[in-house]
Design a protein around this motif. Sequence first.
Motif, mmCIF file in Angstrom:
data_model
loop_
_atom_site.group_PDB
_atom_site.id
_atom_site.type_symbol
_atom_site.label_atom_id
_atom_site.label_comp_id
_atom_site.label_asym_id
_atom_site.label_seq_id
_atom_site.Cartn_x
_atom_site.Cartn_y
_atom_site.Cartn_z
ATOM 1 N N ASP A 137 42.566 111.284 16.574
ATOM 2 C CA ASP A 137 43.992 111.148 16.278
ATOM 3 C C ASP A 137 44.435 109.700 16.250
ATOM 4 N N CYS A 138 43.560 108.808 16.620
ATOM 5 C CA CYS A 138 43.888 107.385 16.675
ATOM 6 C C CYS A 138 43.239 106.680 15.489
ATOM 7 N N ALA A 139 44.053 106.009 14.689
ATOM 8 C CA ALA A 139 43.533 105.317 13.509
ATOM 9 C C ALA A 139 42.571 104.193 13.902
ATOM 10 N N PHE A 140 42.888 103.451 14.960
ATOM 11 C CA PHE A 140 41.998 102.368 15.402
ATOM 12 C C PHE A 140 40.643 102.941 15.821
ATOM 13 N N CYS A 141 40.669 104.026 16.587
ATOM 14 C CA CYS A 141 39.422 104.656 17.036
ATOM 15 C C CYS A 141 38.638 105.220 15.853
ATOM 16 N N SER A 142 39.340 105.825 14.918
ATOM 17 C CA SER A 142 38.675 106.391 13.740
ATOM 18 C C SER A 142 38.044 105.297 12.886
ATOM 19 N N ARG A 143 38.732 104.179 12.725
ATOM 20 C CA ARG A 143 38.160 103.064 11.954
ATOM 21 C C ARG A 143 36.946 102.489 12.688
ATOM 22 N N ALA B 191 34.955 104.208 14.621
ATOM 23 C CA ALA B 191 33.894 105.198 14.426
ATOM 24 C C ALA B 191 33.305 105.069 13.022
ATOM 25 N N GLN B 192 34.135 104.781 12.034
ATOM 26 C CA GLN B 192 33.637 104.578 10.672
ATOM 27 C C GLN B 192 32.714 103.351 10.609
ATOM 28 N N PHE B 193 33.057 102.319 11.370
ATOM 29 C CA PHE B 193 32.193 101.141 11.453
ATOM 30 C C PHE B 193 30.824 101.544 12.000
ATOM 31 N N VAL B 194 30.833 102.333 13.062
ATOM 32 C CA VAL B 194 29.568 102.793 13.653
ATOM 33 C C VAL B 194 28.767 103.574 12.616
ATOM 34 N N ASP C 141 21.100 108.119 16.225
ATOM 35 C CA ASP C 141 20.719 109.520 16.113
ATOM 36 C C ASP C 141 21.805 110.422 16.685
ATOM 37 N N ALA C 142 22.876 109.815 17.162
ATOM 38 C CA ALA C 142 23.980 110.588 17.738
ATOM 39 C C ALA C 142 24.904 111.122 16.652
ATOM 40 N N ALA C 143 25.464 112.265 16.915
ATOM 41 C CA ALA C 143 26.546 112.781 16.078
ATOM 42 C C ALA C 143 27.808 112.038 16.510
ATOM 43 N N VAL C 144 28.479 111.390 15.580
ATOM 44 C CA VAL C 144 29.699 110.640 15.867
ATOM 45 C C VAL C 144 30.856 111.524 15.424
ATOM 46 N N VAL C 145 31.563 112.108 16.404
ATOM 47 C CA VAL C 145 32.583 113.106 16.081
ATOM 48 C C VAL C 145 33.847 112.885 16.904
ATOM 49 N N PRO C 146 34.997 113.249 16.322
ATOM 50 C CA PRO C 146 36.228 113.190 17.112
ATOM 51 C C PRO C 146 36.180 114.271 18.192
ATOM 52 N N TRP C 147 36.666 113.933 19.374
ATOM 53 C CA TRP C 147 36.591 114.913 20.455
ATOM 54 C C TRP C 147 37.442 116.137 20.143
#
Length: 124
Positions: free
Chosen positions: A11-17, A19-22, A29-35
């Motif tokens: 829900d956080c644009a900064f966090c989502s951006r 995560a997109q960088f990651v 090998d991790a699944a990068v997903v919003p909680w």
Amino acid sequence: MGQPVFLYDGDCAFCSRSAQFVLKRIRTDAAVVPWQGADLEALGVRREDAEAAIQWVEPGMRRAGPDAVAVLLRRAQWYWKPAGWVLSNVVASRLTWPLYRLVARNRGRLPGGTAACALPQAQR
């Protein structure tokens, strides 16, 4: 759960951006997903913990905040590993947690952040 999971606040644009960088720049090998879209109960993560900080979850290990980032980086390409090892250092961890909390409190003011980032989860 066989694959590690890296949880962030979708829900956080900064966090989502971030995560997109990651996803674009750091092979993991991790699944990068919003909680918000994850089965927190199956992962053994309390909602309060997911709201408070990013999470790294895998069988036998769970890390939060900068400690989660450290694990992610240690498991990434060779050029990310030194940063992960530095973040894993006990002294560095004591320094990065206050910085992480400062960023988390002010993420709505950071590039890519929105006013929603500053609201408590219940008000989003």
